[in-house]
Structure formats: C-alpha cells, structure tokens
Design a protein around this motif. Structure first.
Motif, PDB file in Angstrom:
ATOM      1  N   GLN A 616       0.843  -1.191   0.000  1.00 33.75           N
ATOM      2  CA  GLN A 616       0.000   0.000   0.000  1.00 33.75           C
ATOM      3  C   GLN A 616       0.879   1.241   0.000  1.00 33.75           C
ATOM      4  N   ILE A 618       0.873   5.062   0.608  1.00 31.60           N
ATOM      5  CA  ILE A 618       0.015   5.994   1.331  1.00 31.60           C
ATOM      6  C   ILE A 618       0.753   7.295   1.548  1.00 31.60           C
ATOM      7  N   ARG A 765      -5.601   4.369  -6.491  1.00 34.80           N
ATOM      8  CA  ARG A 765      -6.855   4.712  -5.832  1.00 34.80           C
ATOM      9  C   ARG A 765      -8.006   3.827  -6.343  1.00 34.80           C
ATOM     10  N   ASP A 768     -11.648   4.373  -4.557  1.00 32.27           N
ATOM     11  CA  ASP A 768     -12.272   5.686  -4.484  1.00 32.27           C
ATOM     12  C   ASP A 768     -13.614   5.652  -5.214  1.00 32.27           C
ATOM     13  N   GLN A 772     -19.177   1.494   0.725  1.00 30.99           N
ATOM     14  CA  GLN A 772     -18.415   0.649   1.632  1.00 30.99           C
ATOM     15  C   GLN A 772     -18.547  -0.840   1.287  1.00 30.99           C
ATOM     16  N   LYS A 775     -16.398  -1.478  -1.661  1.00 31.81           N
ATOM     17  CA  LYS A 775     -14.986  -1.406  -1.263  1.00 31.81           C
ATOM     18  C   LYS A 775     -14.529  -2.720  -0.656  1.00 31.81           C
ATOM     19  N   ASP A 776     -15.380  -3.292   0.208  1.00 37.09           N
ATOM     20  CA  ASP A 776     -15.021  -4.563   0.838  1.00 37.09           C
ATOM     21  C   ASP A 776     -14.867  -5.667  -0.205  1.00 37.09           C
ATOM     22  N   SER A 810      -3.566   4.891  -1.842  1.00 36.59           N
ATOM     23  CA  SER A 810      -4.754   5.399  -1.152  1.00 36.59           C
ATOM     24  C   SER A 810      -4.382   6.697  -0.449  1.00 36.59           C
ATOM     25  N   SER A 813      -6.717   9.578   4.497  1.00 40.31           N
ATOM     26  CA  SER A 813      -7.979   9.408   5.212  1.00 40.31           C
ATOM     27  C   SER A 813      -8.422   7.952   5.262  1.00 40.31           C
ATOM     28  N   GLN A 814      -7.978   7.158   4.295  1.00 38.27           N
ATOM     29  CA  GLN A 814      -8.364   5.752   4.269  1.00 38.27           C
ATOM     30  C   GLN A 814      -7.524   4.896   5.208  1.00 38.27           C
ATOM     31  N   HIS A 817      -4.618  -0.405   5.447  1.00 34.60           N
ATOM     32  CA  HIS A 817      -5.646  -1.429   5.302  1.00 34.60           C
ATOM     33  C   HIS A 817      -5.094  -2.783   5.733  1.00 34.60           C
TER      34      HIS A 817
END
Length: 845
Positions: A616, A618, A765, A768, A772, A775-776, A810, A813-814, A817
């Motif tokens: 990731q 970030i 991203r 984005d 939710q 996203k999962d 990402s 704010s995310q 993960h």
C-alpha cells in the motif's frame, strides 16, 4: 554496500521476532531483514525502515485456505516450466549484429529437459530484417537459463520499429508456460524517412525541408520504388505498357495526314495508286476506320490489366499508413503532443493519398505524356521543322513559372493546411468538452468561436484558389496565341506547296494537342510541387522521437538485474519459493525526478517489495503516489536511478479513470489483454465468474457478453457475414459503456485486469468513489488475487503460476488497510518510508 531487502516469507517474519538480532543474507538462504528485532528504526541509504505502529482497531480479514498453500509443495512432482525471460526483446539495427534470447526454467531443475524454438515473420521479414532460426534448446540438471542468438540484418532504408515472433514448442520432460511460450523481438531502426540525406534538415524543422523540396520528393519516389513491396516491378511494367498508347497516338497522327492527303484528295489522281486498296477510296476509308478502332481493344485489355494487377496506390498508402500508425503508438509524450489527433487524421486520410497519387503515381502519367510529346516532336520536325518552336518554348516557360512561384505556393499551401487543421481541431475539442459546454450553457459561445475559425479559413482558401486560377492560365493562352499565329503566318506554305493541306491541318491539331499535353504536364508538376508541403509534414511525423530507446534501456537494465541475481544467488530456489526467479524483488533504486523534488529528496526515491505481496502506497494529497505507480509501469522515465523488476513479470497499471477501446464491444474489452499467440484462449466461464464476483452480472451485460463471445468463437463465419451485409455485428453494442454507472465502469476495468491475470497489478486509488460494501468486495478480491495467484483460476495449476503482487495507492484518510503486507509511506518532508503492513504484523504476532 550490501543491499538490504525485506523478508520474503511469513516463516522468516516469525523467526525475526524470536531472534534478538538481524538476519543476514547468508542465514537460512534468505535476504537480510531491514529492521531490528527490538523494533528500533534503522536508516539504510535513502530509505528509513520503522516498525509497524500499534493499530487502535483491527479486524483481520478471513484468509482463503489456498492462501496458505506453499508453492514448493508440488515442486518435486510437477514438471518444470519453460518460458522466455521477457515477452519482448529488443535489437537496434546498425548497433546490434544479433539479439540474444534468454529462456528460463522454473521448478526443481532436476534432470534434463528441452524445448524447440523457432522464429516467425511479423512486420519484420526473415531475410530482410533478421535471419530465421529453428532448433532445440537443451537444459541440463540444475540449469535455470539457456540462451540463443538471432542475427539482425542491417540496411540503410527507413523502417519504423518492426517485430518478429519467437515460439517455444515441443517440450520434453517439461511443460511450456501458456503465456511465456511466445516472445516478440522489436527491431529499432534509426534511419530517417525518406532518406538519411535529410537528417540535418529534419533536425532543423519542417520549414527547412521546403528548401530541399524537389530533392525530398525525389527521395520519396525512390523510397516507394525500392522499399514498398512489389512496387519496383509494377513500375517498370507500367512504363512499358504506357508506350502502347503512345504508339497508337503516333499512328492516329499519320492516319489523319493520310486520310486528307491520299484518301480524300480527289483532285490528284496519282493518289489512287497510294491507297491501301488501289483505286478504291471507299474501301481504303473502311480499312482506315478499322485501323482506327481495332487497337483500342488491345489498349482496353492493357488498361484492365493495369487496373486489376498493377494497382500501386493502395500498396504505397497501406505501407505508409501502417508505418505512421505504428510510429504514432511508439511516440514519446512530447512527440504525441506535437501531433494532435486532427493532424494525424489529416495525414492518414489526405496527406498520404495526395503524396501517393501526385508524388508517385503521377510519374506514370507524366511519362505517358512525355512519350506523346516525343511523337509530336518527331512529326513536327519531319514535316515542318520551323513549326517546332513550341517544343522548347513551353518547357522553358513552365519551368520559369514553377520556379518563380514555388515559395508562394509552399506558403499558401502551409497556411491552408493549418486552417483546415484548426477547423477539425475545434470539432475535436467540442466533442471532448461537450458535457462541459452543455453544463455551463455555452453552446452559442462555442458556435461563435467556430464561425470565426471558418471565416479565417475561408480567406486562406480563397487566396490559394486565386493563386491557382492565375497559375493555370499560362499554357492555355500560349496555346491560343500559337495556333492563331500559325494560322496567320503558315497559310502561305500550303499555297506554295511546301507542305500538304493534310500536314497543315494535322499541325494545327498537333498544336492544340501540344497545348493540352503541356497543360497537363504543368498541372502534374504543380500537383507534384503541391505535395512537397504535406510530404514535409509526413517526414516530420515519421522522424519524431519514440520511447523505444528508453524501453530498450529499461529492458537491458532489468535483464542485467536478473542475470546478476542468478550469478550471485545461484539457480536453486531459496526456501519458500518454487523458483529462484520468484525470489527476485521489485525495486525502485535512487530515482530522482526533476518535476517532483519531494520524491527525489534524501538522495532519491528508493523502495522495494518481494513478489507475492500487497503493498500500500500511502501519503498526503499530491505527495506523488501516482507518480510512484507510473514509475513502476514505465509510464514516466526517471532522470536518475533505476526501476528494477524481473522482465518476465507482466506489469499492468490500472488508472483511476476507466478506459475502454471503442469498437471492440464488451467482450473484446474484457479479453483485450489476450494475445492470439497464447496457448489457451480466455475461458468464458471464468470471465463470467469474475463478472459475478464484481456484481457486474446484470442480465443485459451477460446478454451482450454471451452474444459477442459466441461471435468471437466463430470469427470466420462472422467475417463472411460482414462482407455480405456490409455490417459489423459488434457495432450495435458499442453503446454499452453509456449504460454503465461510474462505479460499474471502475469495476469493469478491474474485471478486465483480473481476466488478464498479470503478475503485477498497479492500482491507483482503486476503491475511491465506491460505497463501503463494494470497497469490501474489491479489497477482498485484491487479497485473493495475491493469495491464490489470480482470481477464479484452476486450483490445480497453483504451483505452475507465478506469484502475484499488488501495489496500490490510497489517501491518508483511508488509513492502513489490513490486507497490506508492506506500506510505502510518502512523507511531507520528502522521501519514502518502507514499513511492515498490518497483515505482516498480524502474522508475526
């Protein structure tokens, strides 16, 4: 200095937490750990490594049972896999006498095995660009790599970057990878179009080419004659056949004279003995009529033969269009900016046809007219030499006119072309910004701007038309004056008997024909001069820089990276890996970018990851996360440093904005990444399962997919139907993208990537603009892609597939993960910190 790498297996990570000190690369056959067991931070070069911070809340994702399967579990029984080291190899014509092709062996390396390799023509032809090779390649026990060479043929003729294919076949004691069975060899040609003689002028710019316009046109003719297939012998045959028409033209001149002086000369009785049928004028006239008509049957047959079998325009247009399109696809970003789409369209649909018809095909019309002028010259000099003065006057006058008006013609032609390009450009801009224009209610403003463009173009067009009008008046007026002068001054020669009445009348007709011929010659020469301006533009387009040299440099550095790794580590697979090639990490080393000083801070950007991990990226907004992904997929080239990864890995970037190929339909877009040379076609059932996993299996989507998949499975029948009906079955479904929502378009792009199944996915991203729940779903599929080495693949082929790696970005704010094995944290102060991700920390605990 010793290169520190992150750990490569979960087992190593657990052992790292139990030991009080760092591993080194000599322990357990694994790489050194970049952090201390006590959790303290360590500085290594321009990278900082720090322990993962404690998570305030963490819900571990369920791990699929296949995620724990070991690649080595079947290594003793599964046959070794043979594939090319890279899907693309490169050679530079004039610099490389041969191209070395590396073939790699993945597996236990026990025993011997072999495969057959062979080359096959593509745009590069054996005997012209390379020498054909076909042989067997043997691997001995413990051998992980073999190589062979293919000779490259050098010439001085221009070509775009051409390619030929190499295939692996007929494996013995091994199996061939379904994708790595095929490789392309790209042969870069650094010769200039149309000739290397214009290198200096090309470098100075398009307008400099106008100064050598006639030489440039002659070089284009030579290029078409020698370099376009079949053109040379067709050209020779066309010139030979054109002489039959000239012979007939010469015959008609003498028939006219004979008809007036002999057949219809009733006052001279001696002419009766000179008739074809002595004493019978009517029969002779009949024979003359037959002689006048009969040769036209042969001329008609010749014309048909030329049309049906000697057509050259298509061949040259096809050759130029394909090469320009190939060149355009290889342009650098700067080169593509110099050739907007409207200029490319004009070059394809207007400039190339004009250059072919007026710059090459017109030669044969010119040659035919020159032959007729030769016939006229012979007649006039034999009958009345004093009347032959136009034979010298016409060419001299035309040459002076063309010479004096050359610069004006080039200027007006260039301005008119720019005006047309601007007009088409406004249409392109309006189409691209149509939604914005409508939203801001600016339709009238855009229309008024378009009117201004049209008015400006009108003035340029009228200036050019006025120039051509007065230019075309010269030869007709000279012909008119010549005929009138001959009638007035040469009438007495008939009265005095110096020439016959038939010769006098034939000469007047010859004068008229002479004027018509020279008028056509003038038009032909003017048209040939007119193509100098578009030819200069095409020459510029054909010689703009491409990204092939930078791709060659990247490939060779990555190939050297793998070969050096094998030399240092050996051919045997380290613990936890099925092959030594699976243990080679992806690496960014010392990269600097002039336009991104933050990423270039602290001695340059450096980061790395083992294969088979989720990384990731970030950082704060505008920190350079997308730039890092662009670097990994060669979207941009660093000013300094290296991007290193094994070249056999297919790296696929997924941009944040969905992209589609118009005209391919839904099914064609889903399987876009599959080559016709792969051993296995895309499995429709697997594609359907992936669509279902991403909740894209709506009835209308599946209906279009099933229909297009059925058509694609019977391409031959579909092509025959298209030819009969003039329609393309897939064209009706091109509006399918309009039915997709924004979220569905992003998921469709992900589905296409999962279907393609590359070894490395770069996702900028990816979650984005998704709710939710979705996203999962996407995050779960990303983790599954790495753990199962693909989505919806056959579990029995797990060990034969290469590890899958995901690098995704990402926003801050995310947060971090749970699926991430490693984190590349982009700092506000510059540089990148490589950290353990939540999943690695969880497994270690």
């Amino acid at each position: 200095p010793h290169l520190l790498l992150p750990i490569t297996t979960d087992r190593h990570l657990v052992r790292a937490r139990l030991r009080p000190a760092m591993f080194t690369s000599s322990q357990r056959g694994g790489p050194a750990l970049p952090f201390l067991a006590n959790g303290s931070q360590r500085q290594v070069g321009s990278m900082r490594y720090m322990p993962m911070q404690e998570m305030t809340s963490y819900s571990p994702m369920p791990v699929h049972p296949m995620a724990n399967a070991r690649a080595v579990s079947g290594g003793e029984t599964d046959p070794d896999i043979i594939q090319f080291l890279s899907p693309i190899f490169y050679a530079s014509e004039g610099k490389d006498d041969t191209v070395e092709i590396h073939v790699i062996r993945l597996g236990s390396l026990r025993g011997s095995c072999s495969v057959k390799y062979r080359t096959e023509d593509d745009s590069a032809l054996a005997g012209e660009k390379y020498e054909h090779r076909e042989a067997r390649l043997d691997f001995g026990p413990g051998e992980a790599r073999r190589s062979f060479e293919v000779p490259i043929i050098t010439d001085d003729s221009f070509d775009t970057t051409l390619q030929f294919n190499i295939f692996l076949e007929e494996p013995v004691n091994c199996k061939i990878d379904g994708v790595g069975n095929h490789a392309r060899v790209l042969v870069m040609d650094e010769d200039m179009f149309p000739s290397n003689d214009f290198k200096e002028e090309i470098e100075k710019g398009e307008e400099t080419l106008y100064e050598v316009g006639f030489s440039l046109l002659y070089a284009f003719m030579k290029f078409s004659y020698y370099h376009v297939p079949t053109i040379w012998w067709k050209s020779i045959l066309m010139i030979v056949l054109a002489q039959f028409g000239n012979l007939y033209y010469m015959l008609t001149i003498y028939i006219r004279v004979y008809l007036v002086d002999k057949v219809l000369n009733f006052q001279d009785e001696s002419t009766l003995d000179q008739l074809f049928v002595k004493g019978d004028r009517a029969a002779t006239a009949l024979m003359i009529g037959i002689i006048w008509v009969a040769p036209n049957v042969l001329l008609l047959a010749i014309d048909y033969f030329q049309m049906a079998f000697l057509e050259m325009g298509y061949n040259i247009r096809f050759h130029l269009r394909v090469n320009l399109f190939r060149k355009y696809l290889n342009y650098t970003q700067e080169s593509r900016a110099e050739v907007p789409i409207q200029d490319l369209k004009a070059a394809m649909m207007q400039d190339i046809p004009d250059c072919v018809s007026d710059g090459y095909i017109a030669i044969f019309e010119f040659w035919s007219m020159a032959g007729k002028l030769g016939c006229v010259a012979y007649f006039m000099l034999s009958k009345h030499p004093e009347s032959a003065w136009p034979l010298l006057f016409y060419p001299t006058l035309i040459a002076l006119q063309l010479w004096c008006t050359y610069k004006t013609r080039m200027t007006l032609s260039h301005r008119t072309g720019d005006g047309e390009s601007e007009t088409v450009g406004w249409l392109v801009h309006a189409n691209n910004a149509c939604r914005l224009i409508c939203d801001y209610k600016r339709r009238p403003y855009v229309v008024s701007k378009f009117e201004q463009v049209l008015r400006a173009q009108r003035k340029l067009t009228m200036d050019y038309k006025s120039f051509n009008f007065w230019h075309d008046q010269l030869v007709p007026w000279v012909t008119l004056l010549a005929i009138g002068g001959y009638m007035a001054l040469a009438g007495h020669v008939v009265v005095k008997g110096y020439i016959t009445l038939g010769s006098f009348l034939a000469t007047i007709n010859v004068y008229k024909d002479l004027g018509d011929r020279f008028s056509k010659i003038q038009d032909t020469l003017a048209s040939m001069m007119g193509v100098i301006e578009p030819l200069a533009g095409l020459t510029t387009m054909f010689n703009l820089p491409t990204d092939v040299p930078s791709r060659i440099e990247c490939f060779r550095s990555r190939q050297a990276y793998v070969l050096d790794w094998l030399k240092e580590k050996g051919s045997q697979a380290p613990p936890g890996h099925n092959s030594v090639y699976d243990s080679i990490p992806l690496m960014i080393r010392g990269v600097t970018l002039d336009h991104s000083p933050k990423l270039s801070a602290r001695g340059g950007l450096s980061a790395h990851t083992p294969q088979g991990k989720v990384v990731q990226v970030i950082g704060p907004h505008d920190a350079g996360k997308g730039t890092i992904l662009h670097l990994l997929c060669d979207g941009i080239s660093p000013d300094e440093g290296e991007i290193l990864s094994p070249p056999h890995l297919r790296v696929l970037p997924i941009p944040p904005d969905p992209l589609f190929v118009d005209g391919l339909g839904l099914h064609g877009n889903l399987v876009f990444g599959f080559s016709e040379h792969t051993l296995h076609d895309p499995d429709p059932a697997r594609v359907r399962r992936i669509l279902r996993r991403l909740q894209l299996d709506k009835p209308w989507v599946m209906k279009i997919f099933d229909k297009e998949e059925l058509n694609s499975s019977s391409d031959q029948d579909a092509e025959e139907e298209d030819e009969e009906t003039g329609q393309n079955e897939g064209e009706a479904d091109d509006e399918w993208t309009l039915k997709l929502s924004g979220s569905e378009k992003k998921r469709f792009q992900l589905a296409r990537a999962f279907v393609y199944d590359p070894e490395v996915l770069l996702m900028h991203r990816p979650i984005d603009a998704l709710d939710q729940d979705m996203k999962d779903v996407v995050i779960s599929l990303m983790r599954e892609f790495v753990d199962k080495r693909g989505i919806e693949n056959d579990p029995s082929t797990f060990n034969s597939r290469r590890p899958r790696t995901i690098v995704w970005s990402s926003g801050m704010s995310q947060g971090l993960h749970p699926i991430s094995d490693y984190v590349w944290r982009v700092l506000d102060s510059g540089g990148v910190v490589v950290e353990n991700g939540p999943r690695m920390s969880m497994l270690a605990s």
